[in-house]
Write a protein that holds these residues in place. Structure first.
Motif, mmCIF file in Angstrom:
data_model
loop_
_atom_site.group_PDB
_atom_site.id
_atom_site.type_symbol
_atom_site.label_atom_id
_atom_site.label_comp_id
_atom_site.label_asym_id
_atom_site.label_seq_id
_atom_site.Cartn_x
_atom_site.Cartn_y
_atom_site.Cartn_z
ATOM 1 N N ALA A 194 -3.677 0.879 -3.374
ATOM 2 C CA ALA A 194 -3.542 -0.515 -2.970
ATOM 3 C C ALA A 194 -3.500 -1.367 -4.227
ATOM 4 O O ALA A 194 -4.080 -1.014 -5.261
ATOM 5 C CB ALA A 194 -4.703 -0.938 -2.073
ATOM 6 N N GLU A 195 -2.831 -2.497 -4.152
ATOM 7 C CA GLU A 195 -2.680 -3.370 -5.310
ATOM 8 C C GLU A 195 -4.044 -3.878 -5.788
ATOM 9 O O GLU A 195 -4.885 -4.283 -4.983
ATOM 10 C CB GLU A 195 -1.775 -4.552 -4.955
ATOM 11 N N ASN A 196 -4.251 -3.822 -7.101
ATOM 12 C CA ASN A 196 -5.483 -4.322 -7.729
ATOM 13 C C ASN A 196 -6.746 -3.615 -7.231
ATOM 14 O O ASN A 196 -7.806 -4.222 -7.098
ATOM 15 C CB ASN A 196 -5.625 -5.833 -7.501
ATOM 16 N N ALA A 197 -6.616 -2.324 -6.925
ATOM 17 C CA ALA A 197 -7.777 -1.564 -6.434
ATOM 18 C C ALA A 197 -7.699 -0.130 -6.933
ATOM 19 O O ALA A 197 -6.621 0.390 -7.219
ATOM 20 C CB ALA A 197 -7.836 -1.579 -4.919
ATOM 21 N N GLU A 198 -8.866 0.508 -7.069
ATOM 22 C CA GLU A 198 -8.918 1.913 -7.458
ATOM 23 C C GLU A 198 -8.349 2.773 -6.318
ATOM 24 O O GLU A 198 -8.521 2.435 -5.137
ATOM 25 C CB GLU A 198 -10.365 2.330 -7.734
ATOM 26 N N PRO A 199 -7.653 3.882 -6.643
ATOM 27 C CA PRO A 199 -7.120 4.745 -5.575
ATOM 28 C C PRO A 199 -8.246 5.346 -4.732
ATOM 29 O O PRO A 199 -9.320 5.647 -5.248
ATOM 30 C CB PRO A 199 -6.356 5.827 -6.333
ATOM 31 N N MET A 251 0.839 -1.203 0.000
ATOM 32 C CA MET A 251 0.000 0.000 0.000
ATOM 33 C C MET A 251 0.872 1.250 0.000
ATOM 34 O O MET A 251 1.889 1.318 0.683
ATOM 35 C CB MET A 251 -0.912 0.002 1.233
ATOM 36 N N LYS A 252 0.440 2.255 -0.768
ATOM 37 C CA LYS A 252 1.175 3.515 -0.856
ATOM 38 C C LYS A 252 0.224 4.663 -0.528
ATOM 39 O O LYS A 252 -0.882 4.729 -1.049
ATOM 40 C CB LYS A 252 1.744 3.679 -2.259
#
Length: 291
Positions: free
Chosen positions: A26-31, A1-2
């Motif tokens: 997050a990986e594989n998710a919309e911001p 996560m960033k």
């Protein structure tokens, strides 16, 4: 996560705001966009500009102090990028560009003076789609101190958008005539003809405050009937009574009435029975456009 922080400065006709928001990747998710801090300074630039066409020395000093404070706050929050946008008051001030240059020199903050179409486009860049039915028709109304931006959406697409010099501070100063009201009425009626079951989406500090006072749960709309009753109720009080008895800030207690009038007029002319209040606006659009 960033997670990174972005800053948006909205230099309006009634107040200047700083929004600091977290953007979570997050990986594989919309911001995800999450508000971290919101600071509001009630410098009523419109009271200067709409009457005298210039921003006073006293308010220039306050603007410089505010921008210095905002810069320090953004540094403390470790903001990775920011954008500062000025609207009606700054774009109409004869010394607007000079003040922007002065603020850049004294604070390092770059201010972009945007026109009404840019303002409407930035607002349209918000998370608006998350609040509307993709098959529905909505008139989005963003009421400011110097102008109001109207955008008509239908089935998820923009049908028409226009900015008018119809703002709360401008109305208070007696600078909005019947001609402007008629122009807005004509535009709304023309653009909404042929659409049925139109609903309003309202943004701006005043409608957010009205929604908070209503006690409605987030996601639930306000009815035309409620807003009309609220407008009539508020008119029973003097400016001082609205501050003391209704617990309104001094720079909100006067503009809340003309704001309600604009929303009510837009609902009447578009035949809308409800207004949704998702608490989004120019600052949110700036954050998304930055990202």
């Amino acid at each position: 996560m960033k997670i990174e922080k972005y800053g948006a400065i909205d230099i309006g006709s009634n107040a200047i705001r700083l929004l600091v928001a977290n953007v979570i990747e997050a990986e594989n998710a919309e911001p995800l966009f999450r508000k971290s801090a919101l600071i509001r300074v009630p410098i009523r630039l419109g009271a200067d500009v709409f009457k005298h066409k210039t921003i006073s020395e006293a308010n220039v000093t306050r603007m410089v102090d505010t921008m210095n404070a905002f810069k320090l706050l953004m540094n403390a929050h470790r903001v990775v990028a920011y954008r500062a946008c000025a609207t009606s008051a700054m774009r109409e001030a004869s010394n607007g560009e000079d003040i922007a240059s002065l603020i850049k020199k004294k604070t390092g903050v770059t201010i972009q003076i945007i026109d009404g179409n840019d303002e409407a486009a930035i607002i349209a860049n918000t998370d608006l789609q998350a609040f509307i039915d993709s098959e529905g028709t909505y008139l989005y109304v963003d009421v400011g101190g110097g102008s109001t931006e109207f955008t008509l959406y239908s089935k998820g697409s923009v049908v028409a958008s226009k900015s008018f010099k119809l703002g709360t501070v401008r109305i208070l100063e007696g600078l909005v005539g019947h001609g402007m009201w008629n122009e807005v009425e004509t535009w709304i009626k023309e653009k909404t003809t042929g659409f049925s079951k139109i609903e309003l989406i309202g943004s701006g500090g005043n409608i957010n405050k009205i929604f908070k006072i209503s006690g409605k749960k987030p996601g639930k709309p306000l009815s035309y009937f409620y807003l009309m009753n609220f407008y009539d109720f508020m008119q029973q009080f003097t400016y001082e009574e609205r501050i003391i008895e209704l617990d309104l800030n001094e720079d909100r207690a006067d503009v809340i009435l003309p704001a309600a009038r604009i929303y009510l007029s837009a609902m009447k002319w578009s035949r809308a029975k409800n207004i949704h209040v998702p608490k989004i606006g120019l600052s949110d659009g700036i954050i998304k456009s930055l990202y």
